[in-house]
Design an enzyme around this catalytic site. Structure first.
Site, PDB file in Angstrom:
ATOM      1  N   LYS A  57       0.823  -1.206   0.000  1.00 48.86           N
ATOM      2  CA  LYS A  57       0.000   0.000   0.000  1.00 48.86           C
ATOM      3  C   LYS A  57       0.860   1.261   0.000  1.00 48.86           C
ATOM      4  O   LYS A  57       2.040   1.232   0.319  1.00 48.86           O
ATOM      5  CB  LYS A  57      -0.967  -0.019   1.192  1.00 48.86           C
ATOM      6  CG  LYS A  57      -2.089  -1.027   0.966  1.00 48.86           C
ATOM      7  CD  LYS A  57      -3.143  -0.988   2.035  1.00 48.86           C
ATOM      8  CE  LYS A  57      -4.220  -2.026   1.703  1.00 48.86           C
ATOM      9  NZ  LYS A  57      -5.188  -2.214   2.780  1.00 48.86           N
ATOM     10  N   ARG A  69      -2.519 -10.047   5.525  1.00 48.91           N
ATOM     11  CA  ARG A  69      -3.014 -10.244   4.150  1.00 48.91           C
ATOM     12  C   ARG A  69      -1.932  -9.740   3.196  1.00 48.91           C
ATOM     13  O   ARG A  69      -1.603  -8.551   3.217  1.00 48.91           O
ATOM     14  CB  ARG A  69      -4.318  -9.468   3.979  1.00 48.91           C
ATOM     15  CG  ARG A  69      -4.981  -9.596   2.640  1.00 48.91           C
ATOM     16  CD  ARG A  69      -6.286  -8.811   2.610  1.00 48.91           C
ATOM     17  NE  ARG A  69      -6.911  -8.912   1.299  1.00 48.91           N
ATOM     18  CZ  ARG A  69      -6.594  -8.155   0.261  1.00 48.91           C
ATOM     19  NH1 ARG A  69      -5.671  -7.226   0.376  1.00 48.91           N
ATOM     20  NH2 ARG A  69      -7.217  -8.323  -0.898  1.00 48.91           N
TER      21      ARG A  69
END
Ligand code: HH2
Length: 260
Positions: free
Chosen positions: A201, A236
């Site tokens: 991210k 994740r």
């Protein structure tokens, strides 16, 4: 949790798994590397992403789930839509990963009826606009309060089990993300398993200067190891094999079981 996006536009692996063979190969590789489960998604939720119609999302995830059914692999479906969750559970998914936090009562009903556990994630706003100007008076109190309330509502509506996820990058500035990461022990103390998803991210770029999303696995690993030490039960990740390796070493150093 290994990430498998069946989308043309996911921010780091968009287009890579559109062919069924490619998707199945990636899922099996993650499983063989030791991933606990594989998260199959048919809609990008990156900042600015436009929603995908349910029928199209189903057409993306269902063939993959059907083909993996019975393959000794736990499967989750990454969706905000009850119709998609229902189709995915019918096709073999075991868990619903809802970045909408089961706010939709239909989503809770689908999980309850199927006896499926769910991951509840916090998001401020919706993907199209969530990163424009996220604002909280106390981000930790608001996110933890939301997750605790949603977990109680889910249980009251018959969802058997939930995981909680603070939703890094979903309507959050760097400061919000860092505050939530530092407060992970308090989230864990609520008593539910916690999932953290920082894979590739933008916050990794902001912290370490890595503009290319696919080059952000080292920073992702550092962040996820921190999360695991702070008590997160699941991380994740796109780079599943690298994560399994790092988490095994960390667990051994911490005195946990050594698996060979
Ligand atoms: N992040 C993304 C998607 N689903 N689910 C949970 N529980 N937690 C997360 O942090 C999370 C999530 C976004 O990442 P990705 O799937 O890699 O990209 P895209 O949304 O572009 O498909």
């Amino acid at each position: 949790m290994g990430i498998l996006n069946i989308t043309p536009d996911s921010f780091s692996d968009g287009g890579r798994h559109l062919a069924l063979d490619a998707a199945l190969g990636a899922a099996r590789a993650m499983r063989e590397a030791g991933a606990l489960l594989v998260d199959v998604g048919g809609e990008s939720t990156r900042p600015g992403a436009a929603p995908v119609p349910a029928a199209e999302e189903i057409d993306r995830v269902r063939p993959v789930l059907r083909a993996l059914r019975g393959a000794d692999m736990l499967l989750s479906v990454d969706t905000m839509k009850p119709e998609v969750a229902q189709a995915a559970l019918d096709a073999g998914a075991h868990l619903v990963n809802d970045v909408g936090g089961l706010r939709d009562p239909e989503m809770r009903a689908v999980c309850a009826q199927a006896g499926a556990p769910a991951c509840l994630m916090h998001m401020q706003g919706e993907p199209r606009t969530m990163q424009r100007a996220p604002q909280y008076s106390d981000v930790v109190a608001e996110v933890h309060g939301f997750l605790a309330a949603q977990a109680a509502q889910a249980h009251a509506d018959g969802v058997p089990d939930v995981l909680l996820d603070p939703g890094l990058g979903f309507g959050k500035t760097l400061e919000h993300n860092l505050a939530l990461l530092r407060a992970l022990p308090a989230l864990v103390a609520l008593g539910y398993p916690v999932l953290v998803g920082a894979s590739r991210k933008r916050l990794i770029d902001t912290l370490a200067g890595v503009p290319l999303a696919t080059a952000r696995d080292p920073g992702t690993l550092a962040l996820h190891l921190h999360a695991a030490r702070a008590g997160a039960a699941v991380v994740r990740a796109h780079a599943a094999a690298e994560h399994v390796q790092a988490l095994r070493v960390q667990a051994a150093l911490a005195g946990g079981p050594v698996s060979t």
